[in-house]
Scaffold this active site. Structure first.
Site, PDB file in Angstrom:
ATOM      1  NE  ARG A  17      -1.436   2.578   2.833  1.00  0.00           N
ATOM      2  CZ  ARG A  17      -0.790   3.506   3.226  1.00  0.00           C
ATOM      3  NH1 ARG A  17      -0.609   4.672   2.629  1.00  0.00           N
ATOM      4  NH2 ARG A  17      -0.367   3.581   4.438  1.00  0.00           N
ATOM      5  CG  ASP A  18       2.697   4.815   3.164  1.00  0.00           C
ATOM      6  OD1 ASP A  18       2.559   5.532   2.194  1.00  0.00           O
ATOM      7  OD2 ASP A  18       2.890   5.102   3.993  1.00  0.00           O
ATOM      8  CG  HIS A 218       2.778   5.083   8.961  1.00  0.00           C
ATOM      9  ND1 HIS A 218       2.321   4.041   8.284  1.00  0.00           N
ATOM     10  CD2 HIS A 218       3.232   5.725   8.168  1.00  0.00           C
ATOM     11  CE1 HIS A 218       2.486   4.185   7.262  1.00  0.00           C
ATOM     12  NE2 HIS A 218       3.039   5.666   6.997  1.00  0.00           N
ATOM     13  CG  HIS A 220       6.893   7.927   5.782  1.00  0.00           C
ATOM     14  ND1 HIS A 220       6.776   7.494   4.394  1.00  0.00           N
ATOM     15  CD2 HIS A 220       5.620   7.875   6.333  1.00  0.00           C
ATOM     16  CE1 HIS A 220       5.518   7.249   4.307  1.00  0.00           C
ATOM     17  NE2 HIS A 220       5.091   7.322   5.439  1.00  0.00           N
ATOM     18  CB  CYS A 251       7.985  11.231   1.545  1.00  0.00           C
ATOM     19  SG  CYS A 251       6.806  12.670   1.850  1.00  0.00           S
ATOM     20  CG  ASN A 264       6.459   3.557   4.353  1.00  0.00           C
ATOM     21  OD1 ASN A 264       6.270   3.951   2.893  1.00  0.00           O
ATOM     22  ND2 ASN A 264       5.441   3.738   5.038  1.00  0.00           N
TER      23      ASN A 264
HETATM   24  P1  HMG Z   1     -13.179  13.319  -4.060  1.00  0.00           P
HETATM   25  O1  HMG Z   1     -12.970  13.668  -5.414  1.00  0.00           O
HETATM   26  O2  HMG Z   1     -13.524  14.495  -3.115  1.00  0.00           O
HETATM   27  O3  HMG Z   1     -14.611  12.363  -3.923  1.00  0.00           O
HETATM   28  O4  HMG Z   1     -12.502  12.543  -3.485  1.00  0.00           O
HETATM   29  P2  HMG Z   1     -16.061  12.501  -4.327  1.00  0.00           P
HETATM   30  O5  HMG Z   1     -17.078  11.817  -3.599  1.00  0.00           O
HETATM   31  O6  HMG Z   1     -16.479  13.963  -5.083  1.00  0.00           O
HETATM   32  O7  HMG Z   1     -16.081  11.566  -5.673  1.00  0.00           O
HETATM   33  C1  HMG Z   1     -15.179  11.769  -6.953  1.00  0.00           C
HETATM   34  C2  HMG Z   1     -14.922  10.337  -7.756  1.00  0.00           C
HETATM   35  O8  HMG Z   1     -14.519   9.430  -6.893  1.00  0.00           O
HETATM   36  C3  HMG Z   1     -16.493   9.842  -8.078  1.00  0.00           C
HETATM   37  O9  HMG Z   1     -16.402   9.137  -9.174  1.00  0.00           O
HETATM   38  C4  HMG Z   1     -16.640   8.901  -7.031  1.00  0.00           C
HETATM   39  O10 HMG Z   1     -17.578   7.759  -7.287  1.00  0.00           O
HETATM   40  C5  HMG Z   1     -15.174   8.287  -6.884  1.00  0.00           C
HETATM   41  P3  HMG Z   1     -16.752   9.748 -10.607  1.00  0.00           P
HETATM   42  O11 HMG Z   1     -18.166  10.070 -10.330  1.00  0.00           O
HETATM   43  O12 HMG Z   1     -15.868  11.084 -10.702  1.00  0.00           O
HETATM   44  O13 HMG Z   1     -16.218   8.775 -11.710  1.00  0.00           O
HETATM   45  N1  HMG Z   1     -14.969   7.884  -5.444  1.00  0.00           N
HETATM   46  C6  HMG Z   1     -14.515   6.615  -5.252  1.00  0.00           C
HETATM   47  N2  HMG Z   1     -13.915   5.638  -6.065  1.00  0.00           N
HETATM   48  C7  HMG Z   1     -13.509   4.544  -5.224  1.00  0.00           C
HETATM   49  N3  HMG Z   1     -13.196   4.406  -4.290  1.00  0.00           N
HETATM   50  C8  HMG Z   1     -13.631   5.172  -3.316  1.00  0.00           C
HETATM   51  C9  HMG Z   1     -14.284   6.542  -3.688  1.00  0.00           C
HETATM   52  N4  HMG Z   1     -14.653   7.445  -3.299  1.00  0.00           N
HETATM   53  C10 HMG Z   1     -15.153   8.149  -4.332  1.00  0.00           C
HETATM   54  N5  HMG Z   1     -13.667   5.121  -1.876  1.00  0.00           N
HETATM   55  C11 HMG Z   1     -11.549  10.625  -1.914  1.00  0.00           C
HETATM   56  C12 HMG Z   1     -12.555  12.035  -2.088  1.00  0.00           C
HETATM   57  C13 HMG Z   1     -11.492  10.333  -0.440  1.00  0.00           C
HETATM   58  C14 HMG Z   1     -12.101   9.318  -2.486  1.00  0.00           C
HETATM   59  C15 HMG Z   1     -10.267  11.047  -2.652  1.00  0.00           C
HETATM   60  O14 HMG Z   1      -9.656  12.208  -2.207  1.00  0.00           O
HETATM   61  C16 HMG Z   1      -9.311   9.731  -2.515  1.00  0.00           C
HETATM   62  O15 HMG Z   1      -9.376   8.671  -3.050  1.00  0.00           O
HETATM   63  N6  HMG Z   1      -8.042   9.926  -2.028  1.00  0.00           N
HETATM   64  C17 HMG Z   1      -7.086   8.918  -1.680  1.00  0.00           C
HETATM   65  C18 HMG Z   1      -6.170   9.827  -0.761  1.00  0.00           C
HETATM   66  C19 HMG Z   1      -5.077   8.270  -0.465  1.00  0.00           C
HETATM   67  O16 HMG Z   1      -5.495   7.204  -0.841  1.00  0.00           O
HETATM   68  N7  HMG Z   1      -3.996   8.819  -0.162  1.00  0.00           N
HETATM   69  C20 HMG Z   1      -2.812   8.105   0.618  1.00  0.00           C
HETATM   70  C21 HMG Z   1      -3.299   7.515   1.738  1.00  0.00           C
HETATM   71  S1  HMG Z   1      -3.107   8.148   3.065  1.00  0.00           S
HETATM   72  C22 HMG Z   1      -1.252   8.003   3.653  1.00  0.00           C
HETATM   73  O17 HMG Z   1      -0.508   7.702   2.467  1.00  0.00           O
HETATM   74  C23 HMG Z   1      -0.740   8.497   4.707  1.00  0.00           C
HETATM   75  C24 HMG Z   1      -0.559   7.220   5.566  1.00  0.00           C
HETATM   76  O18 HMG Z   1       0.403   6.428   5.257  1.00  0.00           O
HETATM   77  C25 HMG Z   1       0.064   7.686   7.033  1.00  0.00           C
HETATM   78  C26 HMG Z   1       1.235   8.785   6.862  1.00  0.00           C
HETATM   79  O19 HMG Z   1       2.051   8.403   6.257  1.00  0.00           O
HETATM   80  O20 HMG Z   1       0.949   9.931   7.743  1.00  0.00           O
HETATM   81  C27 HMG Z   1      -1.556   6.368   5.904  1.00  0.00           C
HETATM   82 MG    MG Z   2       2.647   6.658   5.139  1.00  0.00          MG
END
Ligand code: HMG
Ligand code: MG
Length: 302
Positions: A17-18, A218, A220, A251, A264
């Site tokens: 994932r990450d 968690h 990095h 990152c 990470n």
């Molecule tokens: P949005 O564009 O604001 O959402 O995204 P929306 O509700 O307006 O939907 C837009 C489109 O996305 C629509 O599709 C929805 O159906 C679809 P369209 O009509 O345009 O075809 N949609 C989805 N599709 C699949 N799965 C879903 C979903 N939700 C909506 N769940 C949203 C909001 C949260 C979905 C978006 O911003 C997103 O997916 N963000 C992902 C962010 C992400 O994964 N970041 C990395 C992980 S976090 C991280 O790495 C930190 C961590 O490691 C800890 C650390 O290091 O600090 C955990």
């Molecule tokens: Mg992370």
């Protein structure tokens, strides 16, 4: 694998994932499957397999449901499978996998941040909006017997806002905990922490959620300080950490394309620190080396 006791190290491997989510080159399902099988052998307690997020935002993980389907017959006994879920749409994706494959996924992980700007950039929502989205997700997870992890990103610093106060982190952690999250994962998103700052945030969160028992760290390793943070966290009673093989997951906010930042915390760095602190673990070093070699080959496209 020797039994995992309460005082031994608990590792969630987040390589798939990450480790992969920001890799610019698409990595095939077959390669992810091969890496997952290698990760099964290293002796970690949990694999964070993928994310049920928008494929427009994270194209690399758009194959989450397919990858889980490929793994359905291969999941080792006792291993926890988890996935990131940002909203109900993601939860529906997770539940569809579980319906097709007899409860394959054990844990749903919601994620927000202690920095408003990071929450906006990462999820297109304010912190308050993300928490609101999580209420039905947590309720649904509980109704389906799933465990829930609540991630808080930017617990020490934000790439956009700079230093983040432990009090701000603790407020978000408390909300996630009172909502029903079984564990609170504190993410040092850009690797800014040192022993002192990670201790401060652990203490602030522990004071609000009843101790360190539910805290996961968690890290990095952007500036090479992740090892000292592990030792500081262990000294505070934390035993649960995330890591990737070969330190996958540079990152995107640190480094340049020519000179990418370390990712990470490498599982080997985690082990060096935990073993020097006398904490037992279940890792098979030779299997870890094999998985790390494979992971490096996959991201280099060799
Ligand atoms: P949005 O564009 O604001 O959402 O995204 P929306 O509700 O307006 O939907 C837009 C489109 O996305 C629509 O599709 C929805 O159906 C679809 P369209 O009509 O345009 O075809 N949609 C989805 N599709 C699949 N799965 C879903 C979903 N939700 C909506 N769940 C949203 C909001 C949260 C979905 C978006 O911003 C997103 O997916 N963000 C992902 C962010 C992400 O994964 N970041 C990395 C992980 S976090 C991280 O790495 C930190 C961590 O490691 C800890 C650390 O290091 O600090 C955990
Ligand atoms: Mg992370």
């Amino acid at each position: 694998m020797p039994p995992h006791g309460p005082q031994s190290l608990r590792i969630t491997d987040v390589s798939l994932r990450d480790g992969l989510q920001n890799e610019p080159r698409p990595i095939s399902k077959a390669d992810k499957f091969a890496l997952a099988l290698a990760l099964h052998e290293i002796g970690v307690q949990e694999l964070e397999v993928s994310s049920f997020v928008s494929a427009k935002w994270v194209p690399q993980l758009g194959d989450a449901a397919d990858l889980f389907a490929m793994l359905a017959a291969r999941k080792p006994k006792g291993m926890v499978y988890s996935a990131l879920v940002p909203n109900m749409r993601g939860m529906e994706g997770l539940l569809a996998v579980n319906q097709a494959h007899a409860g394959l996924i054990d844990k749903a992980s919601v994620f927000t941040a202690a920095s408003e700007t990071f929450a906006q950039r990462n999820t297109n929502a304010s912190i308050a909006e993300t928490l609101q989205r999580f209420e039905p997700v947590v309720e649904s997870a509980k109704a389906h017997g799933l465990q829930i992890r609540g991630y808080v990103s930017t617990v020490v610093a934000c790439p956009f806002e700079g230093a983040i106060s432990p009090t701000a982190v603790a407020a978000v952690a408390e909300r996630l905990h009172s909502m029903g999250c079984d564990e609170i994962d504190l993410g040092d998103t850009i690797g800014a922490a040192n022993a002192e700052s990670i201790r401060a945030v652990i203490d602030a969160v522990a004071a609000r959620i009843g101790g360190t028992g539910k805290i996961v760290i968690h890290l990095h390793d952007t500036f090479g300080r992740a090892g000292e943070c592990v030792r500081a966290a262990i000294a505070r009673g934390v035993h649960s950490f995330d890591a990737t093989v070969a330190g996958l997951g540079g990152c995107p906010y640190a480094g340049t394309p020519e000179n990418p930042a370390p990712g990470n915390i490498d599982t080997r760095t985690l082990l060096q620190a935990s073993r020097s602190a006398g904490v037992l673990d279940t890792i098979v070093d030779a299997a870890l080396e094999r998985a790390a070699t494979l992971a490096q080959r996959l991201v280099r496209g060799a």
